[in-house]
Design an enzyme around this catalytic site. Sequence first.
Site, mmCIF file in Angstrom:
data_model
loop_
_atom_site.group_PDB
_atom_site.id
_atom_site.type_symbol
_atom_site.label_atom_id
_atom_site.label_comp_id
_atom_site.label_asym_id
_atom_site.label_seq_id
_atom_site.Cartn_x
_atom_site.Cartn_y
_atom_site.Cartn_z
ATOM 1 N N LYS A 1 40.486 14.238 27.342
ATOM 2 C CA LYS A 1 40.834 13.020 28.076
ATOM 3 C C LYS A 1 42.105 13.227 28.885
ATOM 4 C CE LYS A 1 40.364 10.643 24.391
ATOM 5 N NZ LYS A 1 40.374 9.643 23.307
ATOM 6 N N ARG B 1 31.446 10.511 15.338
ATOM 7 C CA ARG B 1 32.321 11.046 14.290
ATOM 8 C C ARG B 1 32.840 9.927 13.400
ATOM 9 N NH1 ARG B 1 36.657 13.619 17.715
ATOM 10 N NH2 ARG B 1 37.713 13.877 15.719
ATOM 11 N N SER C 1 39.115 16.330 21.676
ATOM 12 C CA SER C 1 38.945 14.940 22.094
ATOM 13 C C SER C 1 40.175 14.456 22.863
ATOM 14 C CB SER C 1 38.708 14.067 20.855
ATOM 15 O OG SER C 1 38.744 12.698 21.189
ATOM 16 N N HIS D 1 51.152 11.687 24.922
ATOM 17 C CA HIS D 1 50.142 11.185 23.993
ATOM 18 C C HIS D 1 50.695 11.217 22.578
ATOM 19 C CE1 HIS D 1 46.213 10.253 22.323
ATOM 20 N NE2 HIS D 1 46.509 11.117 21.363
ATOM 21 N N ASP E 1 33.108 12.776 25.215
ATOM 22 C CA ASP E 1 34.056 12.463 24.141
ATOM 23 C C ASP E 1 33.828 11.064 23.597
ATOM 24 O OD1 ASP E 1 36.532 12.864 22.538
ATOM 25 O OD2 ASP E 1 37.134 11.132 23.715
#
Lengths: 434, 434
Positions: free
Chosen positions: B197, B178, B193, B92, B171
């Site tokens: 995931k 947000r 968050s 990620h 999320d």
Amino acid sequence: MTELFDAVDIIRTKRDKGTLSPEQIDWTVDAYTRGVIADEQMSALNMAILLNGMSRAEISRWTAAMIASGERMNFSSLRTPSGGVKATSDKHSTGGVGDKITLPLAPLVAVFGVAVPQLSGRGLGHTGGTLDKLESIPGWRADLSNEAMMAQLQDVGAVICAAGAGLAPADKKLYALRDVTGTVEAIPLIASSIMSKKIAEGTGSLVLDVKVGSGAFMKDATMARELAETMVALGKDAGVHTVALLTNMDTPLGLTAGNAIEVEESVEVLAGGGPEDVVELTVALAREMLAGAGIHDADPAAALKDGRAMDVWKRMIAAQGGDPDAALPVAKESEVIYAPADGVVVGLDALSVGVAAWRLGAGRARKEDVVQAGAGVRMHAKPGAMVRAGEPLMTLLTDTPERFERAKEALEHAVIIAPEGARPAQELILDRIS
Amino acid sequence: MTELFDAVDIIRTKRDKGTLSPEQIDWTVDAYTRGVIADEQMSALNMAILLNGMSRAEISRWTAAMIASGERMNFSSLRTPSGGVKATSDKHSTGGVGDKITLPLAPLVAVFGVAVPQLSGRGLGHTGGTLDKLESIPGWRADLSNEAMMAQLQDVGAVICAAGAGLAPADKKLYALRDVTGTVEAIPLIASSIMSKKIAEGTGSLVLDVKVGSGAFMKDATMARELAETMVALGKDAGVHTVALLTNMDTPLGLTAGNAIEVEESVEVLAGGGPEDVVELTVALAREMLAGAGIHDADPAAALKDGRAMDVWKRMIAAQGGDPDAALPVAKESEVIYAPADGVVVGLDALSVGVAAWRLGAGRARKEDVVQAGAGVRMHAKPGAMVRAGEPLMTLLTDTPERFERAKEALEHAVIIAPEGARPAQELILDRIS
């Protein structure tokens, strides 16, 4: 229509400890009132304000923007007997247990020719509401038209009624939001909420009774002082002569906490009697209100003793449909709490008494709840009193006896009895901020 | 149904710097997903979390609660040729300009028998989205059924596709909130968050590319490090082997920022060429992913050179309907920016290039916008390069030439040219956190 600012930018500015410009503040309050800023954005901004604060200039502008969101009252048409403009004075209390001061105070100040437009609210939680108390008087109405209010101010000199929806609507919307988002306790937001309504009400001078202690909204003296100073500065910014008294709310005011029983006690004070602390605070606040209206030689204590305040009270109640001589509602059930030991009462916790009165039915948990006129707590011994084991300390009153249990739970540690010779140290008026 | 907790109590706890209990956190995430906690309450809580922080234990529980709000994927049915359970690894990136690393990286790691389930997103704002880039390949589809994804992981070994709506729905709802309430930049919320995931995706190991610099979400190295450390700890808590690289995002990665032009550059890397920095980061991340999957003797650089990674890429694109050999879309219009003076490029600002590419049509301002496949910025000189006055620095690409003006505005101060002899000091990989 293109908006001047972006809500997220404004939230970020306050989040990052920045200062909002006057234009940003005007837009924020206006855009929230119009629904352009969503509730979830305003609540994030409120939390940032609560945690990061606002400068005096920001709070002052925020207050002005809230006033500008609605109508403003104007009392300049009120006339003195000699044809001059009548002075107006108003009082606001941040709320406490047994705080019935507005009831004797408004007619007392009116005795001296000052108009007292006392726009009040209903109670929510453990502190009672002035309107709830007065509504225990048979026939009395809280809702007046503007014309009726003006006529009563001219004729009687004092009015205690519900604030119209047109004053500071931004505050109304914002307060409801703060209530459900844990952002009530922000000094900039409390101060601007109170002062926007009071300034929009158009009073010429204002006296604030800022409570501090267990039964107050502000438990902490430093916070209460900051709130008082902020509100006094806001009044000054708006051209309203404003003074604040910081007063003790560790112990309930007087010997009653409820609705009808507080009216009864107020009438005792208006008859020249009543508990010492209620008289002391009523007279002190009356002196401040009169001084704010330019009257420095009045003797409010005498006006309580000689029946002049009572005369205005009766006319004020009658003008709003109430019968000042009618019997007040009485609770159907009562239960007495007795002293467990001999000694001196050195503590009587205001919050505990407030919660007990509330649980007995004197207050409401939700806006739509109906209060019981007769419910509440009668206290028989205040701090300083000598008691013997088995003597009554309090009488709990309700129409619904299943409520006694939880009320007694609230009072479990409310009274502290010390050996003879001990002395409670409690001053009522802690400071004056002007 | 009676709720276990009260939202206002929970907001107040965090507002007053308290710690939420595991039960409070579970209830908060669940109640928000169910709509029992309103958006305005959650946004106040988010702001309190942003300003007052959360402990590691709180963040870990919050992440677990978000995972529990939806489904979890399970890759244990994937098999190696010898019949064992296939190792899985995932990467990620927190997002940067010109960050096309996922494209060569996923097939490269798959070369060594590790399954790479790369669930990706679309871009919003100045950082591009992996799916947007791949969608410039004719025929390629981002949306796969779970069955198709599993089959592709088994057969090809790598898949880059859209995450299903069933993973961490809390999320999804929270991120949208947000975004409009100025509470994106809270490390506990960012970390939970991302990690919720990634953990819900069921990977066995995870490598995080945490960007720091002008073009990154985190401009500040201290914050980026804190985010990386928090995420590594969350991975550990959830039993997922997690490593983070802190990498420089002051300068774009590679020589392209856009969609089709980034695919083109990725294919160059897969063909054994391409810009040095893209190759360096691809190989470094591949080593980490392979190590996380238990493979320590692989030579990913060789697999780029000898065409093995390219083979997997072609099979991966074809499996999702794409033609890996088709010509990519080309922008209709271009405009060149020239060097104003002789010298050495010492700065090429990532944020400026990202904003320019976005304004040219490569990115979207709102979720519903459509991106231009051919739009973007081609860079001709990266920091360290010598340039002569009048030589091309960048080529701007778009289908809609009215966009050039604002793109050039973004680039006005993007390139810094110093006298010959000056040397830019830029390390790509700043640190490794495990």
